[in-house]
Design a protein around this motif. Structure first.
Motif, PDB file in Angstrom:
ATOM      1  N   CYS A  42       0.833  -1.207   0.000  1.00  0.00           N
ATOM      2  CA  CYS A  42       0.000   0.000   0.000  1.00  0.00           C
ATOM      3  C   CYS A  42       0.867   1.256   0.000  1.00  0.00           C
ATOM      4  CB  CYS A  42      -0.928   0.009   1.221  1.00  0.00           C
ATOM      5  SG  CYS A  42      -2.236  -1.229   1.199  1.00  0.00           S
ATOM      6  N   MET A  43       1.913   1.219   0.804  1.00  0.00           N
ATOM      7  CA  MET A  43       2.817   2.375   0.872  1.00  0.00           C
ATOM      8  C   MET A  43       3.544   2.587  -0.446  1.00  0.00           C
ATOM      9  SD  MET A  43       4.401   2.034   4.729  1.00  0.00           S
ATOM     10  CE  MET A  43       3.392   2.384   6.166  1.00  0.00           C
ATOM     11  N   ARG A  44       4.034   1.507  -1.020  1.00  0.00           N
ATOM     12  CA  ARG A  44       4.749   1.633  -2.296  1.00  0.00           C
ATOM     13  C   ARG A  44       3.844   2.201  -3.385  1.00  0.00           C
ATOM     14  NH1 ARG A  44       7.228  -3.346  -0.932  1.00  0.00           N
ATOM     15  NH2 ARG A  44       5.632  -4.475  -2.117  1.00  0.00           N
ATOM     16  N   GLU A  45       2.617   1.727  -3.442  1.00  0.00           N
ATOM     17  CA  GLU A  45       1.684   2.218  -4.455  1.00  0.00           C
ATOM     18  C   GLU A  45       1.387   3.705  -4.281  1.00  0.00           C
ATOM     19  OE1 GLU A  45      -1.676  -0.349  -4.115  1.00  0.00           O
ATOM     20  OE2 GLU A  45      -0.718  -2.009  -5.201  1.00  0.00           O
ATOM     21  N   ALA A  46       1.509   4.177  -3.035  1.00  0.00           N
ATOM     22  CA  ALA A  46       1.280   5.602  -2.764  1.00  0.00           C
ATOM     23  C   ALA A  46       2.554   6.423  -2.903  1.00  0.00           C
ATOM     24  CB  ALA A  46       0.708   5.771  -1.359  1.00  0.00           C
ATOM     25  N   GLY A  47       3.678   5.741  -3.149  1.00  0.00           N
ATOM     26  CA  GLY A  47       4.925   6.449  -3.384  1.00  0.00           C
ATOM     27  C   GLY A  47       5.768   6.705  -2.164  1.00  0.00           C
ATOM     28  N   VAL A  48       5.549   5.933  -1.078  1.00  0.00           N
ATOM     29  CA  VAL A  48       6.338   6.124   0.142  1.00  0.00           C
ATOM     30  C   VAL A  48       6.848   4.773   0.638  1.00  0.00           C
ATOM     31  CG1 VAL A  48       5.068   8.181   0.835  1.00  0.00           C
ATOM     32  CG2 VAL A  48       4.299   5.942   1.636  1.00  0.00           C
ATOM     33  N   VAL A  49       7.825   4.825   1.546  1.00  0.00           N
ATOM     34  CA  VAL A  49       8.323   3.633   2.210  1.00  0.00           C
ATOM     35  C   VAL A  49       8.334   3.902   3.706  1.00  0.00           C
ATOM     36  CG1 VAL A  49       9.739   2.841   0.286  1.00  0.00           C
ATOM     37  CG2 VAL A  49      10.718   4.399   1.974  1.00  0.00           C
ATOM     38  N   ALA A  50       8.247   2.840   4.489  1.00  0.00           N
ATOM     39  CA  ALA A  50       8.287   2.980   5.944  1.00  0.00           C
ATOM     40  C   ALA A  50       9.624   3.560   6.378  1.00  0.00           C
ATOM     41  CB  ALA A  50       8.054   1.628   6.608  1.00  0.00           C
ATOM     42  N   LYS A  51       9.597   4.420   7.378  1.00  0.00           N
ATOM     43  CA  LYS A  51      10.814   5.095   7.826  1.00  0.00           C
ATOM     44  C   LYS A  51      11.858   4.124   8.360  1.00  0.00           C
ATOM     45  CE  LYS A  51       9.371   9.767   9.097  1.00  0.00           C
ATOM     46  NZ  LYS A  51       9.181  10.710  10.232  1.00  0.00           N
ATOM     47  N   ASN A  52      11.419   3.219   9.230  1.00  0.00           N
ATOM     48  CA  ASN A  52      12.355   2.319   9.906  1.00  0.00           C
ATOM     49  C   ASN A  52      11.994   0.871   9.626  1.00  0.00           C
ATOM     50  OD1 ASN A  52      13.759   4.494  11.308  1.00  0.00           O
ATOM     51  ND2 ASN A  52      11.901   4.668  12.535  1.00  0.00           N
ATOM     52  N   GLU A  70       0.968   7.667  10.430  1.00  0.00           N
ATOM     53  CA  GLU A  70       1.792   8.548   9.610  1.00  0.00           C
ATOM     54  C   GLU A  70       1.457   8.382   8.130  1.00  0.00           C
ATOM     55  OE1 GLU A  70       6.402  10.081   9.245  1.00  0.00           O
ATOM     56  OE2 GLU A  70       6.027   8.099  10.109  1.00  0.00           O
ATOM     57  N   PHE A  71       1.219   7.153   7.712  1.00  0.00           N
ATOM     58  CA  PHE A  71       0.846   6.912   6.319  1.00  0.00           C
ATOM     59  C   PHE A  71      -0.498   7.561   5.998  1.00  0.00           C
ATOM     60  CE2 PHE A  71      -0.895   3.780   3.076  1.00  0.00           C
ATOM     61  CZ  PHE A  71      -0.239   4.376   2.000  1.00  0.00           C
ATOM     62  N   LEU A  72      -1.458   7.417   6.905  1.00  0.00           N
ATOM     63  CA  LEU A  72      -2.750   8.066   6.695  1.00  0.00           C
ATOM     64  C   LEU A  72      -2.600   9.580   6.625  1.00  0.00           C
ATOM     65  CD1 LEU A  72      -5.047   5.942   9.028  1.00  0.00           C
ATOM     66  CD2 LEU A  72      -5.234   6.120   6.529  1.00  0.00           C
ATOM     67  N   SER A  73      -1.734  10.128   7.476  1.00  0.00           N
ATOM     68  CA  SER A  73      -1.491  11.572   7.438  1.00  0.00           C
ATOM     69  C   SER A  73      -0.977  11.994   6.068  1.00  0.00           C
ATOM     70  CB  SER A  73      -0.482  11.964   8.530  1.00  0.00           C
ATOM     71  OG  SER A  73      -0.201  13.347   8.481  1.00  0.00           O
ATOM     72  N   TYR A  74      -0.067  11.216   5.529  1.00  0.00           N
ATOM     73  CA  TYR A  74       0.468  11.510   4.200  1.00  0.00           C
ATOM     74  C   TYR A  74      -0.637  11.476   3.140  1.00  0.00           C
ATOM     75  CZ  TYR A  74       2.722  10.621  -0.288  1.00  0.00           C
ATOM     76  OH  TYR A  74       3.077  10.663  -1.612  1.00  0.00           O
ATOM     77  N   LEU A  75      -1.467  10.445   3.183  1.00  0.00           N
ATOM     78  CA  LEU A  75      -2.528  10.325   2.181  1.00  0.00           C
ATOM     79  C   LEU A  75      -3.518  11.479   2.279  1.00  0.00           C
ATOM     80  CD1 LEU A  75      -3.278   6.490   2.324  1.00  0.00           C
ATOM     81  CD2 LEU A  75      -2.009   7.730   0.554  1.00  0.00           C
ATOM     82  N   PHE A  76      -3.880  11.871   3.494  1.00  0.00           N
ATOM     83  CA  PHE A  76      -4.824  12.977   3.651  1.00  0.00           C
ATOM     84  C   PHE A  76      -4.183  14.308   3.252  1.00  0.00           C
ATOM     85  CE2 PHE A  76      -6.861  10.121   6.997  1.00  0.00           C
ATOM     86  CZ  PHE A  76      -7.867   9.704   6.135  1.00  0.00           C
ATOM     87  N   ALA A  77      -2.883  14.468   3.514  1.00  0.00           N
ATOM     88  CA  ALA A  77      -2.184  15.677   3.074  1.00  0.00           C
ATOM     89  C   ALA A  77      -2.161  15.759   1.542  1.00  0.00           C
ATOM     90  CB  ALA A  77      -0.766  15.708   3.633  1.00  0.00           C
ATOM     91  N   GLN A  78      -1.982  14.601   0.908  1.00  0.00           N
ATOM     92  CA  GLN A  78      -2.018  14.568  -0.547  1.00  0.00           C
ATOM     93  C   GLN A  78      -3.422  14.865  -1.069  1.00  0.00           C
ATOM     94  OE1 GLN A  78       0.755  14.069  -2.739  1.00  0.00           O
ATOM     95  NE2 GLN A  78       1.661  14.612  -0.768  1.00  0.00           N
ATOM     96  N   GLN A  79      -4.439  14.421  -0.353  1.00  0.00           N
ATOM     97  CA  GLN A  79      -5.807  14.792  -0.711  1.00  0.00           C
ATOM     98  C   GLN A  79      -5.975  16.303  -0.677  1.00  0.00           C
ATOM     99  OE1 GLN A  79      -8.835  13.027   1.693  1.00  0.00           O
ATOM    100  NE2 GLN A  79      -8.376  10.931   1.089  1.00  0.00           N
ATOM    101  N   ALA A  80      -5.476  16.899   0.412  1.00  0.00           N
ATOM    102  CA  ALA A  80      -5.601  18.351   0.565  1.00  0.00           C
ATOM    103  C   ALA A  80      -4.921  19.084  -0.586  1.00  0.00           C
ATOM    104  CB  ALA A  80      -5.003  18.787   1.900  1.00  0.00           C
ATOM    105  N   GLU A  81      -3.745  18.623  -0.980  1.00  0.00           N
ATOM    106  CA  GLU A  81      -3.031  19.263  -2.087  1.00  0.00           C
ATOM    107  C   GLU A  81      -3.800  19.104  -3.392  1.00  0.00           C
ATOM    108  OE1 GLU A  81      -0.039  21.320  -4.175  1.00  0.00           O
ATOM    109  OE2 GLU A  81      -0.722  21.275  -2.093  1.00  0.00           O
TER     110      GLU A  81
END
Length: 226
Positions: free
Chosen positions: A129-139, A153-164
């Motif tokens: 799911c993270m890879r498809e969204a263009g991110v990887v886990a930090k640790n 944190e992943f959900l935060s990223y997805l919602f921030a991308q929604q906002a953009e």
């Protein structure tokens, strides 16, 4: 006006999930100072209001976070670290509440043996799911990617991308990010985090119970928006 309201809700969701990602990581003095000074409760309440919650719901959901006003940061930090370790990090298979989706579900289903933490079907799907969204886990090499803090944190990223996408009126990106967020909520976050928060409230009081009550309100709101 409709665009502004949608943008405000998306930013509120992103900020709330970012706050919860920090809140359920191992506690540090920055988090505790925000709790003691009231900034954490103020931010938490603002997030719920931005998400569209009523003033009464936002106030009730964050009231418990104001219980440590003027307390000693050092004392609260010490107590929170003890509680965090006791609840989520106890070794030898005696962890009261696993802070990882795969392990939490393993115990909840009564599966035999000690739960695996890495390379399970759940962690592999979270990674995908993270890879498809263009991110990887930090640790990802040191800690499972399906931890409480990583999923928030992943959900935060997805919602921030929604906002953009809303801000730039990019309908294609908005549709994609909406689908990714709803899929991850349905398949992962909402499959275990509400119960994780309930168990936290059952096994402790103090800051983590207050944080879990707030998290439950956020998750309920996200569930209603599915």
């Amino acid at each position: 006006m409709e665009q502004y309201d949608a943008l405000k809700r998306a930013v509120g969701r992103a900020d709330a999930c970012e706050l919860l990602s920090r809140a359920f990581a191992y506690p540090d003095d920055v988090l505790v100072a925000a709790l003691v000074e009231g900034a954490l409760a103020d931010d938490a309440q603002s997030c719920l209001l931005d998400m569209g919650a009523s003033i009464s719901v936002a106030g009730d959901s964050t009231a418990g976070l104001r219980s440590w006003a003027e307390s000693s940061v050092a004392d609260v930090l010490s107590e929170m670290r003890k509680t965090y370790s006791r609840l989520y990090l106890a070794p030898g298979g005696r962890t009261p509440i696993f802070p990882y989706e795969s392990a939490f579900l393993h115990v909840s289903m009564g599966a035999p043996g000690a739960p695996s933490l890495f390379r399970t079907p759940v962690t592999l799907d979270v990674e995908q799911c993270m890879r498809e969204a263009g991110v990887v886990a930090k640790n990802g090499r040191k800690e499972p990617c399906d931890s409480v803090q990583e999923e928030f944190e992943f959900l935060s990223y997805l919602f921030a991308q929604q906002a953009e996408a809303i801000r730039t009126e990019n309908e294609e990106a908005l549709t994609s990010r909406n689908e990714q967020a709803q899929s991850f909520l349905r398949s992962h976050a909402l499959a275990w985090l509400p119960r994780f928060m309930e168990q936290t409230c059952d096994l402790t009081d103090g800051p983590y119970a207050a944080l879990a009550l707030y998290a439950s309100a956020i998750l309920a709101h996200l569930s209603d928006e599915k």
